[in-house]
Design an enzyme around this catalytic site. Structure first.
Site, PDB file in Angstrom:
ATOM      1  N   GLY A   1       4.665   1.376  -6.873  1.00 29.92           N
ATOM      2  CA  GLY A   1       6.175   0.700  -7.460  1.00 29.92           C
ATOM      3  C   GLY A   1       7.180   1.122  -8.603  1.00 29.92           C
ATOM      4  O   GLY A   1       8.256   1.070  -8.200  1.00 29.92           O
TER       5      GLY A   1
ATOM      6  N   ASP B   1      -2.280  10.464  -7.926  1.00 31.88           N
ATOM      7  CA  ASP B   1      -1.731   9.154  -7.276  1.00 31.88           C
ATOM      8  C   ASP B   1      -2.986  10.076  -6.185  1.00 31.88           C
ATOM      9  O   ASP B   1      -2.801  10.819  -5.394  1.00 31.88           O
ATOM     10  CB  ASP B   1      -1.047   8.778  -6.083  1.00 31.88           C
ATOM     11  CG  ASP B   1      -1.036   7.618  -5.734  1.00 31.88           C
ATOM     12  OD1 ASP B   1      -0.045   6.901  -6.367  1.00 31.88           O
ATOM     13  OD2 ASP B   1      -1.586   7.015  -5.239  1.00 31.88           O
TER      14      ASP B   1
ATOM     15  N   SER C   1       3.445  -1.769   4.097  1.00 27.09           N
ATOM     16  CA  SER C   1       3.558  -2.578   2.785  1.00 27.09           C
ATOM     17  C   SER C   1       4.409  -1.745   1.162  1.00 27.09           C
ATOM     18  O   SER C   1       4.921  -2.997   0.170  1.00 27.09           O
ATOM     19  CB  SER C   1       2.062  -3.570   2.400  1.00 27.09           C
ATOM     20  OG  SER C   1       1.087  -2.700   1.999  1.00 27.09           O
ATOM     21  N   ASN C   2       3.716  -1.000   1.088  1.00 29.80           N
ATOM     22  CA  ASN C   2       4.716  -0.738  -0.540  1.00 29.80           C
ATOM     23  C   ASN C   2       6.551  -0.559  -0.514  1.00 29.80           C
ATOM     24  O   ASN C   2       6.920  -0.348  -0.984  1.00 29.80           O
ATOM     25  CB  ASN C   2       4.100   0.805  -0.430  1.00 29.80           C
ATOM     26  CG  ASN C   2       2.539   1.260  -0.473  1.00 29.80           C
ATOM     27  OD1 ASN C   2       1.896   2.532   0.366  1.00 29.80           O
ATOM     28  ND2 ASN C   2       2.354   0.004  -1.262  1.00 29.80           N
TER      29      ASN C   2
ATOM     30  N   LYS D   1       1.465   9.612  -1.163  1.00 33.95           N
ATOM     31  CA  LYS D   1       2.123   9.724  -1.769  1.00 33.95           C
ATOM     32  C   LYS D   1       2.219  10.843  -2.872  1.00 33.95           C
ATOM     33  O   LYS D   1       3.622  10.487  -3.246  1.00 33.95           O
ATOM     34  CB  LYS D   1       1.965   8.431  -2.899  1.00 33.95           C
ATOM     35  CG  LYS D   1       1.856   6.955  -2.418  1.00 33.95           C
ATOM     36  CD  LYS D   1       1.701   6.304  -3.411  1.00 33.95           C
ATOM     37  CE  LYS D   1       1.417   4.988  -2.439  1.00 33.95           C
ATOM     38  NZ  LYS D   1       1.250   3.499  -3.052  1.00 33.95           N
TER      39      LYS D   1
ATOM     40  N   ASP E   1      -2.329   0.764 -12.301  1.00 37.08           N
ATOM     41  CA  ASP E   1      -2.039  -0.633 -11.943  1.00 37.08           C
ATOM     42  C   ASP E   1      -3.435  -0.814 -11.907  1.00 37.08           C
ATOM     43  O   ASP E   1      -4.165  -2.417 -11.354  1.00 37.08           O
ATOM     44  CB  ASP E   1      -1.672  -0.469 -10.437  1.00 37.08           C
ATOM     45  CG  ASP E   1      -2.549   0.142  -9.323  1.00 37.08           C
ATOM     46  OD1 ASP E   1      -3.504   0.892  -9.718  1.00 37.08           O
ATOM     47  OD2 ASP E   1      -2.630  -0.057  -8.295  1.00 37.08           O
TER      48      ASP E   1
ATOM     49  N   CYS F   1      -0.836  -7.362  -8.200  1.00 36.94           N
ATOM     50  CA  CYS F   1       0.271  -7.382  -7.659  1.00 36.94           C
ATOM     51  C   CYS F   1      -0.252  -7.127  -6.126  1.00 36.94           C
ATOM     52  O   CYS F   1       1.013  -8.572  -5.210  1.00 36.94           O
ATOM     53  CB  CYS F   1       1.415  -6.661  -7.376  1.00 36.94           C
ATOM     54  SG  CYS F   1       2.088  -5.955  -9.414  1.00 36.94           S
TER      55      CYS F   1
END
Lengths: 271, 68
Positions: free
Chosen positions: A43, A64, A71-72, A88, A132, A189
């Site tokens: 995000g 990453d 859903s991203n 990613k 995150d 999140c």
């Protein structure tokens, strides 16, 4: 333009930078020579990577360990439907290649942790924390402070976000939050949701800080935490100070991340 | 004593606490968990188990999201 280190295509591509006194050809050259590590290509990392690449930051490291999920895509704007299932870091590199051929992406397909962080951050001028989880946030703070590398920090939750910039000589993340909360006490999140455009706002602030640091212009968001509330459309700045008792940047600092137990509260190990 | 508690991003609370109250008690009084916040006095965090001495604090919630 008299700076021959920028070719004609670059003078055109970056003309809106070069025309400004605060950037100019010298600043653009600093960006092209700059190396930024983005921890997290989700995000927050997506708009950071997008704008740093557009600005012509010459080398962007992307760390990453995830693959793109459908859903991203509601918020991670550098990944597309066809990238679902792709790492990613690879999707990010493909995006940057299409955007700006001046930029090299260094792919680090790994989870940043105490075993790899010091060697990972060592080669970069600026680190952007777009992670995150608290373990990564504390280990990035600690390693970067020990190596005297500035960090553009950002975090988001539902409709709100926080940003601050951690520069050598100023307070670090632990001066604000000495230890991490116990696992499970702070929601993420994935369980609470997040407004899709929210990381765009916060990520752009982080990218702005990274650019300013690279060209050594303006005032970094150091010793100040910027709080953003998307529902109220309000910003608030909270000043904070360096803590002399901080185990990382205080009077008696640690010498290595090996002295920290990066579980639970991410506390320094007792002697 | 009376303490002004500003929860960043939310409203300010005026909280009356006992003389032996801790900063954790103060946080609980505004319906937050001491585990999820940092209590700042003059721009520095104070340990949650310390007795309240300041008449004005800022409470900042820890958030971690950003990648997933």
């Amino acid at each position: 333009m008299s700076d021959l280190s920028l070719d004609a295509t670059q003078l055109d591509r970056y003309s809106r930078h070069i025309i400004m006194d605060e950037v100019g050809p010298e600043g653009q050259k600093k960006l092209l020579d700059g190396r930024v590590l983005v921890v997290g290509a989700g995000g927050l990392g997506a708009p950071v990577i997008q704008y740093l690449a557009a600005a012509g930051v010459g080398t962007i490291g992307v760390a990453d360990n995830d693959v793109v999920e459908r859903s991203n895509l509601q918020r991670q704007v550098i990944h597309a439907d066809a990238d679902v299932g792709v790492p990613k870091v690879e999707s990010a590199a493909n995006f940057v290649t299409r955007l700006n051929p001046d930029v090299t992406v260094e792919q680090h397909h790994l989870r940043v942790g105490p075993d790899n962080v010091e060697s990972l951050v060592a080669d970069y001028d600026v680190v952007v924390d777009a992670s995150d989880n608290f373990q990564t946030r504390y280990v990035v703070n600690d390693a970067c402070r020990l190596a005297e590398i500035p960090v553009a920090h950002g975090a988001i939750y539902k409709f709100e976000g926080q940003a601050t910039t951690l520069v050598p000589g100023g307070p670090c993340y632990r001066c604000l939050f000495p230890e991490a909360p116990e696992p499970g006490t702070v929601p993420d999140c994935a369980t609470t949701g997040v407004l899709g455009v929210l990381p765009g706002t916060l990520g752009c602030i982080q990218a702005t800080e990274a650019v300013k640091l690279l060209i050594d212009a303006g005032e970094p968001l150091a010793g100040k935490l910027l709080f953003y509330d998307a529902m109220e459309m309000s910003f608030e700045t909270v000043p904070y100070r360096q803590n002399p008792d901080c185990p990382v940047c205080g009077d008696d600092p640690i010498s290595s991340v090996d002295e920290v137990e990066y579980t639970g509260g991410c506390a320094v190990r007792a002697d | 004593m009376d303490v002004s508690v500003e929860v960043v991003g939310e409203e300010r609370h005026e909280v009356a606490v006992d003389d032996d109250a801790t900063y954790a008690d103060l946080v609980s009084a505004v319906d937050l968990s001491p585990h999820e916040v940092s209590v700042l006095v003059d721009g520095r965090p104070v340990p949650e188990d310390q007795p309240v001495e300041a008449d004005r604090v800022k409470v900042l919630r820890l958030i971690k999201g950003g990648r997933t």
